[in-house]
Motif scaffolding. Structure first.
Motif, PDB file in Angstrom:
ATOM      1  N   GLU A  18       6.970 -23.179 -16.232  1.00 34.24           N
ATOM      2  CA  GLU A  18       7.845 -22.745 -15.147  1.00 34.24           C
ATOM      3  C   GLU A  18       7.097 -21.837 -14.183  1.00 34.24           C
ATOM      4  OE1 GLU A  18      11.366 -20.947 -16.693  1.00 34.24           O
ATOM      5  OE2 GLU A  18      12.090 -22.799 -17.572  1.00 34.24           O
ATOM      6  N   LEU A  19       6.303 -20.942 -14.715  1.00 30.95           N
ATOM      7  CA  LEU A  19       5.546 -20.024 -13.879  1.00 30.95           C
ATOM      8  C   LEU A  19       4.496 -20.771 -13.056  1.00 30.95           C
ATOM      9  CD1 LEU A  19       5.225 -17.102 -13.069  1.00 30.95           C
ATOM     10  CD2 LEU A  19       3.819 -16.742 -15.097  1.00 30.95           C
ATOM     11  N   LEU A  20       3.821 -21.712 -13.666  1.00 27.84           N
ATOM     12  CA  LEU A  20       2.829 -22.510 -12.928  1.00 27.84           C
ATOM     13  C   LEU A  20       3.500 -23.330 -11.824  1.00 27.84           C
ATOM     14  CD1 LEU A  20       0.536 -23.653 -15.854  1.00 27.84           C
ATOM     15  CD2 LEU A  20      -0.113 -22.169 -13.955  1.00 27.84           C
ATOM     16  N   GLN A  21       4.670 -23.870 -12.112  1.00 25.12           N
ATOM     17  CA  GLN A  21       5.388 -24.632 -11.086  1.00 25.12           C
ATOM     18  C   GLN A  21       5.788 -23.725  -9.930  1.00 25.12           C
ATOM     19  OE1 GLN A  21       8.569 -26.644 -13.115  1.00 25.12           O
ATOM     20  NE2 GLN A  21       7.254 -28.342 -13.729  1.00 25.12           N
ATOM     21  N   ALA A  22       6.198 -22.502 -10.224  1.00 25.52           N
ATOM     22  CA  ALA A  22       6.553 -21.557  -9.161  1.00 25.52           C
ATOM     23  C   ALA A  22       5.327 -21.194  -8.333  1.00 25.52           C
ATOM     24  CB  ALA A  22       7.173 -20.302  -9.767  1.00 25.52           C
TER      25      ALA A  22
ATOM     26  N   THR B 222       0.784 -33.857 -18.539  1.00 27.03           N
ATOM     27  CA  THR B 222      -0.509 -33.206 -18.344  1.00 27.03           C
ATOM     28  C   THR B 222      -0.459 -31.773 -18.827  1.00 27.03           C
ATOM     29  OG1 THR B 222      -0.943 -34.591 -16.418  1.00 27.03           O
ATOM     30  CG2 THR B 222      -2.273 -32.615 -16.639  1.00 27.03           C
ATOM     31  N   LEU B 223       0.596 -31.050 -18.465  1.00 30.04           N
ATOM     32  CA  LEU B 223       0.727 -29.662 -18.902  1.00 30.04           C
ATOM     33  C   LEU B 223       0.881 -29.570 -20.412  1.00 30.04           C
ATOM     34  CD1 LEU B 223       2.931 -28.128 -16.106  1.00 30.04           C
ATOM     35  CD2 LEU B 223       0.547 -27.623 -16.591  1.00 30.04           C
ATOM     36  N   ALA B 224       1.605 -30.496 -21.003  1.00 35.68           N
ATOM     37  CA  ALA B 224       1.782 -30.493 -22.460  1.00 35.68           C
ATOM     38  C   ALA B 224       0.436 -30.708 -23.145  1.00 35.68           C
ATOM     39  CB  ALA B 224       2.787 -31.558 -22.876  1.00 35.68           C
TER      40      ALA B 224
ATOM     41  N   ASP C 165       8.617 -24.856 -20.873  1.00 41.65           N
ATOM     42  CA  ASP C 165       7.813 -23.768 -21.392  1.00 41.65           C
ATOM     43  C   ASP C 165       7.729 -22.684 -20.309  1.00 41.65           C
ATOM     44  OD1 ASP C 165       5.885 -22.298 -22.796  1.00 41.65           O
ATOM     45  OD2 ASP C 165       4.253 -23.450 -21.901  1.00 41.65           O
ATOM     46  N   PRO C 166       7.866 -21.414 -20.657  1.00 34.92           N
ATOM     47  CA  PRO C 166       7.786 -20.358 -19.628  1.00 34.92           C
ATOM     48  C   PRO C 166       6.495 -20.415 -18.806  1.00 34.92           C
ATOM     49  CG  PRO C 166       8.553 -19.447 -21.695  1.00 34.92           C
ATOM     50  CD  PRO C 166       8.165 -20.873 -21.971  1.00 34.92           C
ATOM     51  N   ASP C 167       5.375 -20.778 -19.441  1.00 35.40           N
ATOM     52  CA  ASP C 167       4.124 -20.923 -18.688  1.00 35.40           C
ATOM     53  C   ASP C 167       4.243 -22.036 -17.655  1.00 35.40           C
ATOM     54  OD1 ASP C 167       2.969 -18.926 -20.121  1.00 35.40           O
ATOM     55  OD2 ASP C 167       1.415 -20.174 -21.041  1.00 35.40           O
TER      56      ASP C 167
END
Length: 80
Positions: free
Chosen positions: A10-14, A70-72, A6-8
C-alpha cells in the motif's frame, strides 16, 4: 470479498504517484517516525524496490511495477 494489501505494498502504491521521495514523505504517509521510515528505505533498497536519485542524497525513486504478483515475488525473496 475484500483483498487486503500488505502495508508495504500500500505504501509503495501511494509513492508511485511521486516522481521522487524521501524519508519525510514516508513519515507523512505512514504516520511513522524518522527512524522507522529510514529503516524501511534501507529494507527496500536491499530488496531492489527503490533506488537512490543520482546527485540528490536522501531522495529515492521506485524501480518496481505495481503488479501484485511482482510485489508478492519480491516480498517472498526478501523474507527468504
Amino acid at each position: 470479498m475484500h483483498k487486503f494489501l500488505d502495508p508495504d505494498e500500500e505504501l509503495l502504491q501511494a509513492l508511485a504517484s511521486e516522481p521522487q521521495f524521501g524519508p519525510s514523505k514516508i513519515q507523512r504517509l505512514a504516520h511513522w517516525g524518522y527512524n522507522r521510515a529510514a529503516r524501511k528505505i534501507e529494507e527496500w533498497l536491499v530488496a531492489g524496490k527503490i533506488k537512490p536519485v543520482e546527485g540528490k542524497p536522501y531522495l529515492y525513486v521506485l524501480c518496481v511495477d505495481f503488479n501484485p504478483a511482482t510485489l508478492a515475488n519480491l516480498n517472498a525473496e526478501v523474507s527468504n
